[in-house]
Motif scaffolding. Structure first.
Motif, PDB file in Angstrom:
ATOM      1  N   ARG A 123       0.860  -1.194   0.000  1.00 64.06           N
ATOM      2  CA  ARG A 123       0.000   0.000   0.000  1.00 64.06           C
ATOM      3  C   ARG A 123       0.890   1.237   0.000  1.00 64.06           C
ATOM      4  O   ARG A 123       1.835   1.305   0.793  1.00 64.06           O
ATOM      5  N   GLU A 125       1.206   4.014   1.483  1.00 64.88           N
ATOM      6  CA  GLU A 125       0.822   4.836   2.621  1.00 64.88           C
ATOM      7  C   GLU A 125       2.010   5.709   2.989  1.00 64.88           C
ATOM      8  O   GLU A 125       3.112   5.521   2.487  1.00 64.88           O
ATOM      9  N   TYR A 132       4.294   0.496   6.666  1.00 59.87           N
ATOM     10  CA  TYR A 132       5.238   0.369   5.560  1.00 59.87           C
ATOM     11  C   TYR A 132       4.477   0.237   4.251  1.00 59.87           C
ATOM     12  O   TYR A 132       3.273   0.017   4.241  1.00 59.87           O
ATOM     13  N   ARG A 273     -14.412  -0.162  10.614  1.00 64.40           N
ATOM     14  CA  ARG A 273     -13.316  -0.549   9.727  1.00 64.40           C
ATOM     15  C   ARG A 273     -13.493  -0.008   8.317  1.00 64.40           C
ATOM     16  O   ARG A 273     -14.578   0.296   7.878  1.00 64.40           O
ATOM     17  N   ALA A 298      -2.986  -0.892  16.225  1.00 60.25           N
ATOM     18  CA  ALA A 298      -3.850  -1.991  15.797  1.00 60.25           C
ATOM     19  C   ALA A 298      -2.965  -3.130  15.301  1.00 60.25           C
ATOM     20  O   ALA A 298      -2.246  -2.996  14.325  1.00 60.25           O
TER      21      ALA A 298
HETATM   22  P1  AMP Z   1      -6.337  -4.038   7.160  1.00 60.01           P
HETATM   23  O1  AMP Z   1      -6.036  -4.991   6.030  1.00 60.01           O
HETATM   24  O2  AMP Z   1      -6.233  -2.595   6.766  1.00 60.01           O
HETATM   25  O3  AMP Z   1      -7.577  -4.393   7.872  1.00 60.01           O
HETATM   26  O4  AMP Z   1      -5.154  -4.220   8.199  1.00 60.01           O
HETATM   27  C1  AMP Z   1      -5.001  -5.360   9.003  1.00 60.01           C
HETATM   28  C2  AMP Z   1      -3.738  -5.204   9.804  1.00 60.01           C
HETATM   29  O5  AMP Z   1      -2.619  -5.120   8.916  1.00 60.01           O
HETATM   30  C3  AMP Z   1      -3.663  -3.917  10.613  1.00 60.01           C
HETATM   31  O6  AMP Z   1      -4.266  -4.080  11.877  1.00 60.01           O
HETATM   32  C4  AMP Z   1      -2.178  -3.692  10.720  1.00 60.01           C
HETATM   33  O7  AMP Z   1      -1.659  -4.427  11.802  1.00 60.01           O
HETATM   34  C5  AMP Z   1      -1.646  -4.254   9.428  1.00 60.01           C
HETATM   35  N1  AMP Z   1      -1.352  -3.193   8.457  1.00 60.01           N
HETATM   36  C6  AMP Z   1      -2.200  -2.544   7.625  1.00 60.01           C
HETATM   37  N2  AMP Z   1      -1.553  -1.645   6.858  1.00 60.01           N
HETATM   38  C7  AMP Z   1      -0.243  -1.711   7.211  1.00 60.01           C
HETATM   39  C8  AMP Z   1       0.951  -1.052   6.785  1.00 60.01           C
HETATM   40  N3  AMP Z   1       0.950  -0.141   5.823  1.00 60.01           N
HETATM   41  N4  AMP Z   1       2.127  -1.380   7.387  1.00 60.01           N
HETATM   42  C9  AMP Z   1       2.153  -2.326   8.369  1.00 60.01           C
HETATM   43  N5  AMP Z   1       1.074  -2.992   8.801  1.00 60.01           N
HETATM   44  C10 AMP Z   1      -0.112  -2.698   8.234  1.00 60.01           C
END
Ligand code: AMP
Length: 434
Positions: A123, A125, A132, A273, A298
Motif C-alpha cells: 500500500r 501509505e 510500511y 473498519r 492496531a
Molecule cells: P487491514 O487490512 O487494513 O484491515 O489491516 C489489518 C492489519 O494489517 C492492521 O491491523 C495492521 O496491523 C496491518 N497493516 C495494515 N496496513 C499496514 C501497513 N501499511 N504497514 C504495516 N502494517 C499494516
C-alpha cells in the motif's frame, strides 16, 4: 569513466529483514501455522498481483486503499492473443482468497473452507514506524455456502478465540479485543443514510477529511482521530440502533460464545473498519504498548463479509476473516522483550579475586533461597568488567572482597540511585528486597 554513484538503497517504505530479526519472524510464522492447524485451517497461496478490478469491486472504490494507495500499472499485451490490462500489487488478501474460492469452485464440496495465508501486501501509505509500503500479513478466511454453517456466530467466536490463543502462545502481553456489529447488507445502508443526514448540519465544523468522508464514505468519519471532532462523532447515531433482529441476535451469540470461552472483549460502537465488504461482526486487537507501536497500535483486524463473493460475481458464500500485521507483531514483541529485560535481577554478586568465588556462590545461594533473583560474577573478572555486567543484568551489585568476607559488612552499589552503602550480611536480603 562514469562518475561513481551513491549506493542504492531499498525503496522508501520497504526494508530488509536480516538474520537476527528473521529468527523472530520465523517463530511467529511457525506459531501461526501450528495454532491454525489445530483449528483445521489449510494454507492458501495466491498471486502477488491481481487484476485491478478485483480490488475496485471487492474492497471498494471509495476506500483509501483503492482510491489512493494501490500500486497499479497498465500491463502491456505481448501477443495478439493478450489484452492490455490494469494490474495491482495486492493491498490485502481477502479479495484474492474469495476470487480463488470462486475460481476453483471450492463451494462445490459443500464444506466450510478454512484457509490461512502468510505474505506481503503493498500500500502506498505514508511510511512511519509500524506502517510500511510493503508489509506482511498473516491472515485467515472461513467461508462456504450458507448450509456449511459459514454464517454462524460460532465461526466468528471461533476465529476470535483462535486469535486470543495465538497471541497468548506467542507471549504478546496486554492485548485488547474490541468488537462491533456493522449489521447486514440491509442494515448498513439505512445506517449510512442516517449518518449522512446527521453529518449534514455539523460537517462544516469538522476536519477536512471528515468533510470529504461525510459525502463519499460517511462510515469512515467514525475512524477520525482528530481531538476536536470527537464530541461531534460521539453524538452521531450508533450502528447498534440500526441492527435488524437477525443481526442483533447474531451479535448476541458471538458475545455469548466469547463469554463461554473466557475471551475478554469490549464493544466499540465506532469500530466499522475501512473496507466496504464488512457485514455484521467487525473486530480489532490492539496493544497498549506506546513504545512498540505508538499510534499504529492496531495489531490485527477483520470481520465478516457475507456479501463479498456475490460482489465478485460468485455464489453466495458468507465468510469471516482477519489479517494480522506481522510487522507490528514483531515491533510489539521486541518492545515487550526489551521491557522484560528492564525487569532486572535483584542483585549481582561480584567476588573480588578467585579466592572469593566459593563465598560468593554461598552468598548467592543464601539470597536465592530468600527468594531474590541473583546472578554471580567471577573473581577472575576485573572490577570494571564486573561493574559492566552487573549494570546490564541487575539493579544492584554486592561486592564481596576479602574484607567483606571477614567483617561480614558488605558493600552494595545501587545503580539507579547511584549510591554505595554498607550493609551487614544479616540485613542484606531485606535491603535488596527494597
Ligand atoms: P487491514 O487490512 O487494513 O484491515 O489491516 C489489518 C492489519 O494489517 C492492521 O491491523 C495492521 O496491523 C496491518 N497493516 C495494515 N496496513 C499496514 C501497513 N501499511 N504497514 C504495516 N502494517 C499494516
Amino acid at each position: 569513466m562514469p562518475a561513481p554513484s551513491s549506493p542504492l538503497k531499498a525503496v522508501r517504505g520497504t526494508r530488509d529483514l536480516l538474520p537476527l530479526e528473521t529468527a523472530l519472524w520465523n517463530r511467529i510464522e511457525q506459531t501461526a501455522r501450528s495454532v491454525f492447524a489445530r483449528y483445521g485451517f489449510g494454507e492458501i497461496r495466491t498471486p502477488i498481483f491481481e487484476a485491478t478490478e478485483l480490488f475496485a469491486r471487492g474492497v471498494g472504490e471509495e476506500t483509501d486503499i483503492v482510491s489512493k494507495e494501490m500500486y497499479a500499472w497498465e500491463d502491456r499485451a505481448r501477443a495478439q492473443s493478450e489484452k492490455a490490462q490494469s494490474l495491482t500489487l495486492r493491498p490485502e488478501k481477502t479479495a484474492g482468497v474469495v476470487r480463488a474460492y470462486i475460481e476453483h469452485r471450492l463451494d462445490e464440496s459443500g464444506m466450510l473452507q478454512k484457509l490461512f495465508y502468510i505474505g506481503p501486501q503493498f500500500r502506498r501509505e505514508r511510511p512511519q514506524r509500524g506502517r510500511y509500503r510493503q508489509f506482511w500479513q498473516i491472515g485467515a478466511e472461513v467461508l462456504g455456502p450458507a448450509w456449511s454453517g459459514a454464517d454462524s456466530a460460532l465461526r466468528d467466536a471461533e476465529v476470535l478465540e483462535m486469535l486470543a490463543t495465538f497471541l497468548d502462545e506467542l507471549g504478546v502481553k496486554g492485548w485488547k479485543l474490541e468488537i462491533n456489529s456493522v449489521g447486514s447488507s440491509t442494515d448498513r445502508p439505512r445506517y449510512v443514510a442516517a449518518l449522512r443526514e446527521a453529518l449534514e448540519p455539523v460537517k462544516a465544523r469538522m476536519c477536512e477529511n471528515c468533510q470529504r468522508r461525510a459525502d463519499t464514505n460517511p462510515l469512515r468519519v467514525l475512524d477520525c482521530k482528530e481531538p476536536q471532532d470527537q464530541a461531534t462523532i460521539e453524538a452521531l447515531p450508533k450502528i447498534a440502533d440500526f441492527l435488524d433482529d437477525a443481526s442483533r441476535e447474531h451479535f448476541a451469540q458471538v458475545k455469548a460464545a466469547l463469554d463461554a470461552c473466557g475471551v475478554a472483549y469490549t464493544v466499540n460502537p465506532r469500530l466499522v473498519r475501512g473496507l466496504d465488504y464488512y457485514t455484521r461482526t467487525t473486530f480489532e486487537f490492539t496493544v497498549a504498548d506506546g513504545r512498540g507501536l505508538g499510534t499504529q497500535n492496531a495489531l490485527l483486524g477483520g470481520g465478516r463479509y457475507d456479501g463479498l463473493s456475490e460482489m465478485l460475481g460468485g455464489p453466495k458464500a458468507p465468510g469471516i476473516g482477519f489479517a494480522i500485521g506481522e510487522d507490528r507483531l514483531i515491533l510489539t514483541l521486541q518492545a515487550q522483550a526489551a521491557n522484560a529485560a528492564e525487569k532486572k535481577l535483584d542483585a549481582f554478586v561480584a567476588p573480588i579475586g578467585v579466592a572469593q568465588n566459593a563465598a560468593a556462590l554461598a552468598l548467592a545461594q543464601e539470597l536465592r533461597r530468600a527468594g531474590l533473583s541473583i546472578e554471580v560474577g567471577d573473581g577472575a573478572f576485573r572490577l570494571k568488567k564486573s561493574f559492566d555486567a552487573a549494570d546490564k543484568l541487575a539493579r544492584r551489585m554486592v561486592i564481596l572482597g576479602e574484607d567483606e568476607v571477614s567483617s561480614g559488612i558488605l558493600t552494595v552499589k545501587d545503580f539507579s540511585a547511584g549510591e554505595q552503602t554498607k550493609v551487614a550480611r544479616g540485613d542484606l536480603a531485606e535491603a535488596l528486597r527494597r
